[in-house]
Motif scaffolding. Structure first.
Motif, short mmCIF file in Angstrom:
data_model
loop_
_atom_site.label_atom_id
_atom_site.label_comp_id
_atom_site.label_asym_id
_atom_site.label_seq_id
_atom_site.Cartn_x
_atom_site.Cartn_y
_atom_site.Cartn_z
N MET A 42 50.43 -111.44 104.57
CA MET A 42 49.39 -112.04 103.73
C MET A 42 48.76 -110.98 102.84
O MET A 42 48.83 -109.79 103.12
CB MET A 42 48.31 -112.68 104.60
N GLY A 43 48.10 -111.46 101.79
CA GLY A 43 47.29 -110.58 100.96
C GLY A 43 45.93 -110.37 101.60
O GLY A 43 45.53 -111.06 102.54
N ARG A 44 45.22 -109.39 101.06
CA ARG A 44 43.89 -109.04 101.61
C ARG A 44 42.92 -110.21 101.57
O ARG A 44 42.19 -110.47 102.53
CB ARG A 44 43.31 -107.85 100.85
N ASN A 45 42.88 -110.94 100.46
CA ASN A 45 41.94 -112.07 100.36
C ASN A 45 42.23 -113.13 101.41
O ASN A 45 41.29 -113.69 101.99
CB ASN A 45 41.98 -112.70 98.97
N ILE A 61 50.22 -108.68 109.14
CA ILE A 61 50.58 -107.68 108.14
C ILE A 61 49.86 -108.01 106.85
O ILE A 61 50.03 -109.10 106.30
CB ILE A 61 52.11 -107.64 107.95
N VAL A 62 49.03 -107.09 106.39
CA VAL A 62 48.19 -107.31 105.23
C VAL A 62 48.63 -106.38 104.10
O VAL A 62 48.83 -105.19 104.31
CB VAL A 62 46.70 -107.06 105.56
N VAL A 63 48.81 -106.97 102.92
CA VAL A 63 49.13 -106.20 101.72
C VAL A 63 47.83 -105.98 100.96
O VAL A 63 47.16 -106.95 100.57
CB VAL A 63 50.16 -106.93 100.84
N SER A 64 47.45 -104.71 100.79
CA SER A 64 46.21 -104.39 100.12
C SER A 64 46.29 -103.01 99.49
O SER A 64 46.71 -102.05 100.14
CB SER A 64 45.04 -104.42 101.10
N ARG A 65 45.88 -102.92 98.24
CA ARG A 65 45.79 -101.62 97.58
C ARG A 65 44.44 -100.95 97.88
O ARG A 65 44.32 -99.74 97.78
CB ARG A 65 45.99 -101.77 96.08
N SER A 66 43.43 -101.73 98.25
CA SER A 66 42.10 -101.16 98.43
C SER A 66 41.75 -100.84 99.88
O SER A 66 40.97 -99.93 100.13
CB SER A 66 41.04 -102.12 97.86
N MET A 67 42.32 -101.56 100.83
CA MET A 67 42.01 -101.30 102.24
C MET A 67 43.14 -100.49 102.86
O MET A 67 44.31 -100.78 102.65
CB MET A 67 41.83 -102.61 103.00
N LYS A 68 42.79 -99.50 103.62
CA LYS A 68 43.80 -98.63 104.24
C LYS A 68 44.00 -98.96 105.71
O LYS A 68 45.07 -98.73 106.26
CB LYS A 68 43.40 -97.15 104.10
N GLU A 74 48.50 -104.43 110.52
CA GLU A 74 49.24 -103.37 109.83
C GLU A 74 48.93 -103.56 108.35
O GLU A 74 49.01 -104.68 107.85
CB GLU A 74 50.73 -103.52 110.07
N VAL A 75 48.56 -102.50 107.67
CA VAL A 75 48.20 -102.58 106.25
C VAL A 75 49.21 -101.78 105.43
O VAL A 75 49.51 -100.63 105.77
CB VAL A 75 46.77 -102.05 106.01
#
Length: 158
Positions: A42-45, A61-68, A74-75
């Motif tokens: 999923m995306g972060r939102n 599993i999260v896809v995020s450019r802002s959260m590490k 798992e990011v």
């Protein structure tokens, strides 16, 4: 195998202000039954819309450019790395719109709950299905005392 799973209105809407449009208990139970024990991407939102954090019994599993880092998840900073991390497993793409848009071309099947209604407000939409998708199952659920809208559980394959 990559599966997309979503609840969609007649006009393709899937959300408004980072919330689901429809809360159908049978849809939630189906979602849980299908995704349990499998990675969910999923995306972060989408993750932030969960009231109680990561969904239990699944690799979140999260896809995020802002959260590490997110406890219990798992990011990954990009979708390709996220998919690579679980390529050995059957996985479910659970949203949002951008993640659906990026993965629909590589998906093997779609688990769609189609609600026979159009919301008054929506700001997030599922991608339009191309002709390559073949409907294999349509389980209809009519309006009744606990469901103000009819809905279908749909299963598509390429």
């Amino acid at each position: 195998m990559i599966s997309l799973i979503a609840c969609i209105a007649e006009n393709g809407a899937i959300g408004f202000q980072n919330q689901l449009l429809y809360h159908i208990p049978e849809d939630m139970a189906r979602f849980k039954a299908l995704t349990m024990g499998h990675p969910i991407v999923m995306g972060r939102n989408t993750f932030e819309s969960f009231p109680n954090g990561p969904l239990p019994g699944r690799r979140n599993i999260v896809v995020s450019r802002s959260m590490k880092k997110i406890d219990g998840c798992e990011v990954y900073s990009n979708l390709q790395d996220a998919l690579e991390a679980c390529k050995e497993d059957d996985l479910y793409i659970i949203g949002g719109a951008s993640i659906y848009e990026q993965t629909i071309a590589m998906a093997d099947c779609l688990h769609i709950t189609k609600v026979d209604a159009t919301p008054n407000e929506a700001d997030t939409f599922f991608p339009t299905l191309g002709k390559e998708w073949k409907l294999k199952k349509d389980e209809f659920h009519p309006v009744d005392e606990t469901h103000p809208f009819a809905y279908h559980f749909l299963y598509y394959i390429r």
